[in-house]
Write an enzyme that holds these catalytic residues in place. Sequence first.
Site, PDB file in Angstrom:
ATOM      1  N   ASP A 238      10.148 -10.852 -10.534  1.00  0.00           N
ATOM      2  CA  ASP A 238       9.187 -10.186 -11.418  1.00  0.00           C
ATOM      3  C   ASP A 238       9.865  -9.179 -12.344  1.00  0.00           C
ATOM      4  O   ASP A 238       9.714  -9.232 -13.571  1.00  0.00           O
ATOM      5  CB  ASP A 238       8.111  -9.473 -10.597  1.00  0.00           C
TER       6      ASP A 238
ATOM      7  N   ARG B  19       6.079   2.085  -1.126  1.00  0.00           N
ATOM      8  CA  ARG B  19       5.714   2.199  -2.537  1.00  0.00           C
ATOM      9  C   ARG B  19       5.495   3.648  -2.988  1.00  0.00           C
ATOM     10  O   ARG B  19       5.965   4.033  -4.068  1.00  0.00           O
ATOM     11  CB  ARG B  19       4.461   1.361  -2.826  1.00  0.00           C
TER      12      ARG B  19
ATOM     13  N   ASP C 164       0.067  -3.689  -4.150  1.00  0.00           N
ATOM     14  CA  ASP C 164       1.113  -2.784  -4.629  1.00  0.00           C
ATOM     15  C   ASP C 164       0.777  -2.138  -5.967  1.00  0.00           C
ATOM     16  O   ASP C 164       1.191  -1.012  -6.245  1.00  0.00           O
ATOM     17  CB  ASP C 164       2.448  -3.526  -4.730  1.00  0.00           C
TER      18      ASP C 164
ATOM     19  N   SER D 265       7.859 -14.959  -2.064  1.00  0.00           N
ATOM     20  CA  SER D 265       7.716 -13.581  -2.507  1.00  0.00           C
ATOM     21  C   SER D 265       8.078 -12.698  -1.325  1.00  0.00           C
ATOM     22  O   SER D 265       7.416 -12.740  -0.284  1.00  0.00           O
ATOM     23  CB  SER D 265       6.273 -13.315  -2.956  1.00  0.00           C
TER      24      SER D 265
END
Length: 406
Positions: free
Chosen positions: A18, A98, A127, A179
Site C-alpha cells: 500500500d 497504530r 486502522d 495482507s
Amino acid sequence: MNKDNIKKVVLAYSGGLDTSVIIPWLKENYNNCEVIAVSGNVGQGTELDGLEEKAIKTGASKLYIEDLTEEFVNDFIIPTVQAGALYEKYMLGTSFARPIIAKRIVEIALAEGADAICHGCTGKGNDQVRFELAIKAFAPDMKIIAPWREWSIKSREEEIDYAEAHNVPLKITRETNYSKDKNLWHLSHEGLDLEDAGNEPKYEQPGFLEMSVSPLQAPDEPTYITLDFEEGKPVALNDEKMSAKDIILKLNELGGKNGIGLLDIIENRLVGLKCRGVYETPGGEILYFAHDYLETLTLDKMTMHKKQELSISFAELVYNGLWFSPLREALSAFVTSTQKHVTGKVKLKLYKGNIIKAGVWSDYALYSEELATFGEDNVYNQADATGFINLFGLPTKVQAQVYNKK
C-alpha cells in the site's frame, strides 16, 4: 481538500504494498508534492532493511525510521496485558501499535511544517480509524489524505499492476500477497485463501508462519519456563532479570518453537463487517496466560470480577482506536491500582501449542492451603455455614413462601 495547498505530505510508511505505491500516487495527484516518509519501528525486524533506499527511489525526499520499541512495550503492551484486555480473543497487536506510530508521525509532521498526513489504510478496515483518531488527538486541524478512499484502484492485484507500471520494487508476488502486519508482539495474516472461511490455514506450508510453527511440527518434549512479575509487570524470565521488551522477544522464541500463540478468528470490525484473520502471538499468549494465572492467586474476588468486566471495555477502546481517550486513561488508572500486589512467580509448561500450569507463588497470595484443605483443619468452622446459608438464602425462602400462598 484543496490539493493546490498541499505542498508537503508526511506519509506513514511501512514499505509494504500500500504505502509503496502511495508515494508515486501522491506526487501524481497532489501537484508533485514533497513526500516525507516516516516508519515507526515497533519491532518489524528485517522489514525495515533497505527501506530508506526504497522510499527515496520511489519518490520520497527522505525517510525517518523512529525506534519506538521500548515505549511501545512499556506504555502500550504491558498496560493492555495488565488489563487482561482481549478483543474476541485477539491480543490487539495491530490495534495498540497504530496509536504510538501515529503520535510520532504527528510530531514529525508538525516539526516539518507539513500540510497533510497520509496513511495507506483501506476504507474497509479498522486502522484508518486508529490512525486518524490519534492524529486528531494531537493535531486536530491537520489535513488527512487516505488514498484508498480516493483513488480508482480497487484491489491489491490492481496495486501490484500500478507498482509494476511505476517501477516500484515489491517483496511479494501475486501468490504470496497476504495482507500482513508485523511487530515485536505479533504477525497478522489476511486475504487470499483466508477470505474463504471454509479454508484451513496453511500452518504446515513452509513460509506461511513466521513467528511460530504448527503444533504438529513442535518438539515432542515440553519446555518449562518461569516468569517473575512485580506489580503486574514482567521482570524476569527463567530467573534472569531483563526488560519487558527482552522478555517478550525471548518468549516469542520459546513460544514460537512450541507452536504457541496461533489464533484463527472471524472478528467483528469497527466498520461493521466481519473479517477473517490468522494471528501469531507466541510471546503474547504466554504473557497473558502467566499474568492471569498470578492474578488468580493475588486478587480478591470482587476486584477480579470487576476487572474482568472492564477488560472488555478496555479492549474495545483499544480496538476502536480510542487509546488517547479519557475513558481508556481512567480504566488504566483503575488497572494500575489493582496491580499493587500482583507480584510473584509463575511456572509454565509449553507443549505443542498448549500452555500448561506448573506452579504459582506469591508473598501476597490470598489462597490459603490451611483454609482450603479437605483434610482436618483448625481454622474453619464448618458449622458456621448453616447461618450463612440461612441468611444468604432468606430472599429465596421468602419468595417461595409468598408464591406458595397464591
